[in-house]
Enzyme design. Sequence first.
Site, PDB file in Angstrom:
ATOM      1  N   THR A  95       8.903 -50.776  66.650  1.00 42.22           N
ATOM      2  CA  THR A  95       9.716 -51.394  67.710  1.00 42.22           C
ATOM      3  C   THR A  95       8.753 -51.936  68.763  1.00 42.22           C
ATOM      4  OG1 THR A  95      11.619 -49.956  67.379  1.00 42.22           O
ATOM      5  CG2 THR A  95      11.328 -50.817  69.606  1.00 42.22           C
ATOM      6  N   VAL A 112      23.621 -49.823  65.242  1.00 47.49           N
ATOM      7  CA  VAL A 112      22.933 -50.388  66.403  1.00 47.49           C
ATOM      8  C   VAL A 112      22.243 -49.235  67.115  1.00 47.49           C
ATOM      9  CG1 VAL A 112      23.263 -51.533  68.637  1.00 47.49           C
ATOM     10  CG2 VAL A 112      24.515 -52.345  66.627  1.00 47.49           C
TER      11      VAL A 112
HETATM   12  N1  GLY Z   1      14.204 -47.190  68.639  1.00 46.03           N
HETATM   13  C1  GLY Z   1      14.610 -48.150  67.684  1.00 46.03           C
HETATM   14  C2  GLY Z   1      15.780 -47.755  66.926  1.00 46.03           C
HETATM   15  O1  GLY Z   1      15.996 -46.576  66.666  1.00 46.03           O
HETATM   16  O2  GLY Z   1      16.551 -48.608  66.557  1.00 46.03           O
END
Ligand code: GLY
Length: 300
Positions: free
Chosen positions: A169, A198
């Site tokens: 990420t 999400v």
């Molecule tokens: N921190 C990114 C996710 O878990 O979607």
Amino acid sequence: MSAESAGPVIVVHGGAGKIVPDLVTLRQTGIREAVLAGWKLLSGGGSAVEAVEQAVRLLEDDPAFNAGRGACLNRDGDVELDASIMDGRDLTAGAIGAVRRIANPVTLARAVMEAGPHILLVGEGAERFAAEVGIKECAPDALITERQHARWTALREAKTEEGLGVGGTVGAVARDSAGHVAAATSTGGLPFKAPGRVGDSALIGCGTYADDGLGAVSCTGDGEAIIRLVLGKTALEFLKTGEEPMAAARRAVELVTARIGAGVGIILVDPRGRIGVAKNTPQMAFGWVRDEDSAPEVFG
Ligand code: GLY
């Protein structure tokens, strides 16, 4: 590390987790380029919002990260992207979830923020909004890399995740020369996630938060854990108790370790330009620039 900075500051991360060896240098290079691009804008008088968007865009374009092109695939073998951005000046924010045809989700999130009144658009509605504001769609396949396809194939065949690497990420926080702060985060989420899932990167207060009175934060790691602890806002609230930014970031990560036991990382900047970084994972690529003369610091 917690030194005050009178001028602008930018901090960028490329995901907490375990970085496979052949990605370490690529991610460090990507972070360096992103932090310098954001810095260039800030040092030319650009806003914190512009700087975090630009830094995150570069990382979305870089296939070494789990965002934009190079994002991991869901159970169906599709890319579904989440992103968010927040402006600390007036608490405006924009976010998108589960989009499949957008190369730079952070720019779409910024368009949502600027258009108002909504904060979060997902899926087809988000892609329709992109067309309305002139953000071009890309073919979903254009976002899929060989590396992520191979990883998906291995997961589908129930082979181990070991050695394939997690994390990636991306996010950025900045304070500009006018003293305003902003934050942005973008991700492909979790490998082999359920279609429609999400994560925190689309949720204001969880993966992303910015308030000129508090600071700006971007989180990475186990999205479900970050959501359950509203981690971004929680980390900034720790600053209110007078804690140094490094200590506040550490306390937030320790909270996740103690309450949920999940892997996460955090970058933050406070209103005085002091930086906080913490993680409980083996690795996290991150870097910053904070003075006119300083070279970017990059850590793997
Ligand atoms: N921190 C990114 C996710 O878990 O979607």
